[in-house]
Design a protein around this motif. Structure first.
Motif, PDB file in Angstrom:
ATOM      1  N   CYS A  51      10.014  -4.378  61.434  1.00 19.67           N
ATOM      2  CA  CYS A  51       9.191  -5.595  61.562  1.00 19.67           C
ATOM      3  C   CYS A  51       9.145  -6.344  60.241  1.00 19.67           C
ATOM      4  CB  CYS A  51       7.775  -5.235  62.003  1.00 19.67           C
ATOM      5  SG  CYS A  51       7.623  -4.627  63.696  1.00 19.67           S
ATOM      6  N   GLU A  52       8.945  -5.610  59.152  1.00 22.65           N
ATOM      7  CA  GLU A  52       8.866  -6.240  57.828  1.00 22.65           C
ATOM      8  C   GLU A  52      10.162  -6.952  57.462  1.00 22.65           C
ATOM      9  OE1 GLU A  52       9.364  -4.554  53.462  1.00 22.65           O
ATOM     10  OE2 GLU A  52       7.411  -3.972  54.277  1.00 22.65           O
ATOM     11  N   LEU A  53      11.283  -6.249  57.625  1.00 19.73           N
ATOM     12  CA  LEU A  53      12.557  -6.845  57.244  1.00 19.73           C
ATOM     13  C   LEU A  53      12.861  -8.080  58.086  1.00 19.73           C
ATOM     14  CD1 LEU A  53      14.697  -3.616  56.677  1.00 19.73           C
ATOM     15  CD2 LEU A  53      13.832  -5.207  54.936  1.00 19.73           C
ATOM     16  N   TYR A  54      12.556  -8.019  59.373  1.00 23.16           N
ATOM     17  CA  TYR A  54      12.804  -9.201  60.207  1.00 23.16           C
ATOM     18  C   TYR A  54      11.979 -10.389  59.719  1.00 23.16           C
ATOM     19  CZ  TYR A  54      13.092 -12.573  63.901  1.00 23.16           C
ATOM     20  OH  TYR A  54      13.287 -13.757  64.577  1.00 23.16           O
ATOM     21  N   LEU A  55      10.689 -10.180  59.448  1.00 27.75           N
ATOM     22  CA  LEU A  55       9.839 -11.288  59.007  1.00 27.75           C
ATOM     23  C   LEU A  55      10.295 -11.862  57.680  1.00 27.75           C
ATOM     24  CD1 LEU A  55       6.027 -10.744  59.703  1.00 27.75           C
ATOM     25  CD2 LEU A  55       7.599 -12.396  60.703  1.00 27.75           C
ATOM     26  N   ARG A  56      10.693 -10.999  56.752  1.00 28.50           N
ATOM     27  CA  ARG A  56      11.155 -11.484  55.451  1.00 28.50           C
ATOM     28  C   ARG A  56      12.436 -12.312  55.598  1.00 28.50           C
ATOM     29  NH1 ARG A  56      11.734  -6.341  51.925  1.00 28.50           N
ATOM     30  NH2 ARG A  56      12.663  -7.869  50.501  1.00 28.50           N
ATOM     31  N   LEU A  57      13.342 -11.855  56.446  1.00 26.75           N
ATOM     32  CA  LEU A  57      14.571 -12.617  56.688  1.00 26.75           C
ATOM     33  C   LEU A  57      14.269 -13.936  57.390  1.00 26.75           C
ATOM     34  CD1 LEU A  57      16.745  -9.602  57.814  1.00 26.75           C
ATOM     35  CD2 LEU A  57      17.307 -11.088  55.881  1.00 26.75           C
ATOM     36  N   HIS A  58      13.365 -13.901  58.361  1.00 24.47           N
ATOM     37  CA  HIS A  58      12.992 -15.105  59.096  1.00 24.47           C
ATOM     38  C   HIS A  58      12.388 -16.147  58.163  1.00 24.47           C
ATOM     39  CE1 HIS A  58      10.386 -17.594  61.737  1.00 24.47           C
ATOM     40  NE2 HIS A  58      11.361 -17.436  62.605  1.00 24.47           N
ATOM     41  N   ALA A  59      11.596 -15.692  57.190  1.00 23.78           N
ATOM     42  CA  ALA A  59      10.902 -16.614  56.289  1.00 23.78           C
ATOM     43  C   ALA A  59      11.856 -17.435  55.432  1.00 23.78           C
ATOM     44  CB  ALA A  59       9.935 -15.834  55.392  1.00 23.78           C
ATOM     45  N   VAL A  60      13.060 -16.905  55.174  1.00 26.21           N
ATOM     46  CA  VAL A  60      14.023 -17.638  54.344  1.00 26.21           C
ATOM     47  C   VAL A  60      15.201 -18.140  55.172  1.00 26.21           C
ATOM     48  CG1 VAL A  60      13.383 -16.482  52.204  1.00 26.21           C
ATOM     49  CG2 VAL A  60      15.153 -15.465  53.645  1.00 26.21           C
ATOM     50  N   GLY A  61      15.019 -18.203  56.489  1.00 27.73           N
ATOM     51  CA  GLY A  61      16.028 -18.801  57.356  1.00 27.73           C
ATOM     52  C   GLY A  61      17.226 -17.923  57.646  1.00 27.73           C
ATOM     53  N   LEU A  62      17.096 -16.604  57.496  1.00 28.27           N
ATOM     54  CA  LEU A  62      18.222 -15.702  57.729  1.00 28.27           C
ATOM     55  C   LEU A  62      18.060 -14.869  58.994  1.00 28.27           C
ATOM     56  CD1 LEU A  62      18.828 -14.500  54.057  1.00 28.27           C
ATOM     57  CD2 LEU A  62      20.166 -16.171  55.377  1.00 28.27           C
ATOM     58  N   ALA A  63      17.075 -15.206  59.819  1.00 28.78           N
ATOM     59  CA  ALA A  63      16.876 -14.512  61.094  1.00 28.78           C
ATOM     60  C   ALA A  63      16.254 -15.482  62.084  1.00 28.78           C
ATOM     61  CB  ALA A  63      15.978 -13.293  60.920  1.00 28.78           C
ATOM     62  N   GLU A  64      16.601 -15.302  63.343  1.00 33.05           N
ATOM     63  CA  GLU A  64      16.076 -16.171  64.390  1.00 33.05           C
ATOM     64  C   GLU A  64      16.248 -15.478  65.733  1.00 33.05           C
ATOM     65  OE1 GLU A  64      16.458 -20.838  65.872  1.00 33.05           O
ATOM     66  OE2 GLU A  64      17.833 -20.045  64.370  1.00 33.05           O
ATOM     67  N   GLY A  65      15.353 -15.787  66.662  1.00 34.86           N
ATOM     68  CA  GLY A  65      15.469 -15.236  67.994  1.00 34.86           C
ATOM     69  C   GLY A  65      15.352 -13.728  68.036  1.00 34.86           C
ATOM     70  N   PHE A  66      14.609 -13.166  67.060  1.00 39.59           N
ATOM     71  CA  PHE A  66      14.415 -11.716  66.938  1.00 39.59           C
ATOM     72  C   PHE A  66      15.725 -10.968  66.746  1.00 39.59           C
ATOM     73  CE2 PHE A  66      10.655 -13.164  69.327  1.00 39.59           C
ATOM     74  CZ  PHE A  66       9.684 -12.773  68.413  1.00 39.59           C
ATOM     75  N   ARG A  67      16.680 -11.648  66.073  1.00 42.50           N
ATOM     76  CA  ARG A  67      17.954 -11.029  65.730  1.00 42.50           C
ATOM     77  C   ARG A  67      18.257 -11.271  64.258  1.00 42.50           C
ATOM     78  NH1 ARG A  67      17.682 -11.390  70.862  1.00 42.50           N
ATOM     79  NH2 ARG A  67      19.052 -10.215  72.285  1.00 42.50           N
TER      80      ARG A  67
END
Length: 246
Positions: A162-178
């Motif tokens: 969960c942490e890694l996904y949120l951190r990646l999402h925050a800088v535009g490196l994750a989307e759509g839970f992938r």
């Protein structure tokens, strides 16, 4: 040594995920000089006991902090993604007390300490945001310590995902839970105090329950709500400006 604004802009994007930057502050960050180097998997960027004269901005790939005990056992202390400056403390602590390596072929920008010091003297707002970044690092350490000491193996692994996904999402490196997840089961075990066999069993169980899907070096979170419940995950400690996920 010329500035590469398109590269160092990753640092500005990371800092903007935890605080607001003015246009002048963003421009000051993007004007920092850096030298780009490529590191291969398993190679160290900086080692325990080194006395670096620069900070390392991760431009691509994944990095990790770690310590090795006299008997050769490794403890991973944190994982790092593009935009992170995982050795920012070397601005004030002359001797490294841990090592920093990479899990995959990675591009790293080396920023001279003196250039960072000069920027923070001219732009105290950036200095405050960098201080905030180190405080969030400390908050993540506290959360990891709590997990290793008190969470179940399922809770530890779910929380880290969960942490890694949120951190990646925050800088535009994750989307759509992938997102990319270029770490091995051994890496996960060394980070969370679990054996490789135990990590494998937990990941198989999370897959079997329809919470996640792992393919190669990528992660798909199939049921975010259920995964956060297993993890007892509260993202407050990440102190993101926009913690919403999609």
């Amino acid at each position: 040594m010329a500035s590469a604004a398109s590269d160092i802009g990753r640092m500005a994007r990371k800092l903007a995920s935890i605080a607001s930057l003015t246009d002048a502050e963003r421009q000051a960050i993007e004007a920092l000089p850096l030298t780009v180097r490529i590191f291969e998997p398993g190679e160290d960027i900086v080692r325990d006991r080194d006395r670096p004269s620069h900070c390392c901005l991760l431009l691509s790939g994944w990095g990790f902090r770690y310590k090795v005990l006299p008997d050769g056992k490794r403890q991973i202390l944190s994982f790092h993604i593009p935009g992170d400056v995982p050795d920012l403390q070397s601005l004030h602590l002359q001797v490294m007390d841990h090592s920093l390596g990479v899990t995959t072929t990675s591009s790293v920008g080396l920023i001279p300490h003196e250039a960072l010091r000069e920027m923070t003297r001219r732009f105290p707002g950036v200095a405050a945001i960098m201080w905030r970044d180190t405080l969030i690092d400390a908050a993540i350490f506290r959360e990891w310590m709590t997990g290793i000491g008190r969470r179940t193996a399922h809770g530890r692994i779910a929380h880290m995902l969960c942490e890694l996904y949120l951190r990646l999402h925050a800088v535009g490196l994750a989307e759509g839970f992938r997102c990319d997840l270029p770490i091995t089961q051994i890496d996960i075990g060394d980070a969370l105090g679990l054996s490789n066999v135990h990590v494998n069993r937990v990941l198989q169980d999370l897959r079997g329950r329809g919470l996640i899907m792992l393919r190669g070096r990528s992660l798909a979170i199939e049921d975010w709500s259920a995964l956060t419940k297993v993890a007892e995950f509260d993202p407050t400690y990440l102190h993101l400006v926009r913690p919403r996920v999609n």
